[in-house]
Design an enzyme around this catalytic site. Structure first.
Site, short mmCIF file in Angstrom:
data_model
loop_
_atom_site.label_atom_id
_atom_site.label_comp_id
_atom_site.label_asym_id
_atom_site.label_seq_id
_atom_site.Cartn_x
_atom_site.Cartn_y
_atom_site.Cartn_z
N TYR A 111 3.13 0.99 0.33
CA TYR A 111 3.68 -0.25 -0.27
C TYR A 111 2.72 -0.70 -1.36
O TYR A 111 1.50 -0.70 -1.16
CB TYR A 111 3.80 -1.33 0.81
CG TYR A 111 4.22 -2.69 0.32
CD1 TYR A 111 3.30 -3.75 0.29
CD2 TYR A 111 5.52 -2.94 -0.12
CE1 TYR A 111 3.69 -5.01 -0.16
CE2 TYR A 111 5.90 -4.21 -0.56
CZ TYR A 111 4.99 -5.24 -0.58
OH TYR A 111 5.36 -6.48 -1.03
N ASP A 145 -4.04 2.84 -5.74
CA ASP A 145 -3.79 1.45 -5.37
C ASP A 145 -4.79 1.09 -4.27
O ASP A 145 -4.56 1.39 -3.10
CB ASP A 145 -2.34 1.27 -4.89
CG ASP A 145 -2.10 -0.15 -4.43
OD1 ASP A 145 -0.95 -0.47 -4.04
OD2 ASP A 145 -3.05 -0.96 -4.44
N LYS A 202 -6.93 -8.66 -2.84
CA LYS A 202 -7.45 -9.04 -1.52
C LYS A 202 -8.95 -9.40 -1.57
O LYS A 202 -9.33 -10.47 -2.02
CB LYS A 202 -7.13 -7.95 -0.50
CG LYS A 202 -5.59 -7.76 -0.31
CD LYS A 202 -5.28 -6.77 0.76
CE LYS A 202 -3.82 -6.38 0.74
NZ LYS A 202 -2.94 -7.26 1.53
#
Ligand code: KE4
Length: 432
Positions: free
Chosen positions: A146, A241, A269
């Site tokens: 994702y 990613d 994050k």
């Protein structure tokens, strides 16, 4: 001891009047684990408290950002000081270069970096940049990975290998996913087939080098090397990613851990220390295509927000100054993960696990989990019963079998021992 839920229940009813499902992100609704979501009011160190004063040992860490734990003193002090000078200027600030400098130090593959406000923006921009740089249209992603909710990346795998993706969400026209290939992860042959079938047409391959979004799944030996070779030979860009794995699995992320140099990297994050942030970066010849230098447009009102930069810099700087954290996190995580797996075996509950540093998942299946196909064989009901049993015993796990759990520098040996005791009781309930 059954937890009180009255206040959270009332807060959920109130939230549902204003917000779809009462949540700001779907997974927080706890639908995957058949539980009512506690409303969290405070976090300190390794602990969370909900509106009914229930206390939890937290292994979610806000889905990854809080490697130093909740309200880490150095982060909060920096944040307060920054906030007293204002919250946003929509102008350049020294704080952006301060954080950018540390990112470039940790990630030698990044010569220039652009800040945005979420991981979704980071990956969406990296895809656009790869298409601009290569002047190609096709993108390869992997089932179970994702990368945020940009249209082109919300695809389900097409039937058969190397067939184009089909929209994975309502509202995404098939034209928006017609250039997206969704392949099985850890499958070199599928990758080779895609590159021969779409020879010289692939703009980029985007991958979670350590997958977190089907649960934690590390790359098979040689897989990332194969991906690097195929993309280099095929004139495509390799996008790592590292929104989740960056500064998590190593200071320099998965690319340091596995010694692979991608062309572009996305981050998020941890680099925001719990505030909204994302970033994409890579070689200067690619990044210099980004406006205002080049023709690839990307912008954002709160990009490089001073508070996010301050919290991110305080977090990343702390990691630079305490590199021993990674060995400590790995050691305590290994003790936790193997201890819970032993409790499962003792209770005759089929569980396997994957762990990369302080990122891990217990899978409710007896077979190793190496890709989406094997992950999807898990017993979701059993996971749900275990999740609820742990929540009732004060242990807060990610509310989905297909998410990674995290340990922070604030977690202690006592937290792990308390968690193992809860797990022994929770596994007894799984078959009850
Ligand atoms: P955000 O847009 O949620 O900041 O980042 C998207 C994203 C991109 N890349 C990776 C590897 C990610 O893990 C994410 C977001 N992670 C999920 C948790 N698996 C966010 C949690 C949620 O959606 O609420």
């Amino acid at each position: 001891m059954l937890h009180r839920r009255e206040r959270s229940r009332r807060l959920q009813t109130r939230a549902e009047k204003f917000i779809p499902g009462g949540v700001s992100s779907p997974v927080r609704a706890f639908r995957a684990v058949g539980s009512e979501p506690p409303f969290i009011v405070c976090g300190q160190g390794s602990r969370l408290w909900d509106a009914d004063d229930n206390e939890y040992i937290d292994y979610l860490g806000s889905w990854g950002p809080l490697i130093l734990g909740h309200a880490a003193p150095s982060v909060i002090a920096t944040l307060i000081s920054a906030a007293q000078k204002g919250t946003s200027f929509g102008a350049s600030t020294p704080a952006e270069s301060d954080l950018a400098e540390l990112i470039l130090l940790a990630f030698p593959s990044i010569a220039k970096v652009r800040f945005v406000s979420s991981g979704t923006e980071a990956t969406m921009s990296a895809i656009r940049l790869a298409r601009a740089f290569t002047r190609r249209k096709y993108i390869v992603k992997f089932e179970g990975c994702y990368h945020g909710h940009a249209d082109a990346l919300l695809v389900k795998a097409g039937s058969g290998i190397a067939t184009l993706g089909i929209p994975g969400s309502a509202g995404v026209p098939e034209e928006f996913t017609q250039f997206t290939l969704a392949l099985p992860f850890n499958d070199k042959e599928a990758l080779e087939t895609a590159f021969s079938k779409f020879n010289q047409q692939i703009a980029a391959v985007i991958v979670e080098p350590v997958v977190g979004n089907m649960g934690c799944v590390p790359p098979a030996r040689g897989y990332l090397e194969c991906m690097r070779t195929l993309t280099r030979d095929g004139g495509s860009l390799l996008i790592f990613d590292e929104v989740m794995s960056g500064f998590r699995v190593a200071l320099g992320g998965a690319q340091e851990l596995y010694s692979i140099t991608p062309d572009l990297t996305t981050l998020g994050k941890i680099i925001g220390g719990g505030l909204p942030v994302g970033a994409y970066g890579g070689r200067a010849e690619i990044m210099d295509l980004v406006a205002p230098l080049g023709p690839m447009y990307q912008a954002g009102t709160l990009s490089g927000n001073p508070l996010a930069m301050a919290a991110g810099h305080a977090t990343v700087n702390y990691l630079f100054e305490h590199k021993e954290i990674y060995r400590q996190l790995d050691k305590l995580s290994s003790q936790l993960v193997s201890g819970v797996a032993r409790a499962a075996t003792d209770a005759a509950v089929p569980v396997t696990y994957n762990q990369v540093g302080s990122m891990f998942t217990w899978f409710f299946t007896s077979a190793p989990v190496t890709d989406w196909k094997s992950a999807s064989q898990c017993d979701g009901e059993a996971f749900g019963r275990f999740f609820r049993g742990m929540l009732e015993r004060g242990v807060y796990l990610p509310p989905s079998q297909f998410e990674a759990a995290f340990l922070s520098a604030a977690h202690t040996q006592a937290d792990v021992e308390e968690t193992l005791a809860a797990a022994k009781q929770a596994f007894a309930l799984v078959h009850a």
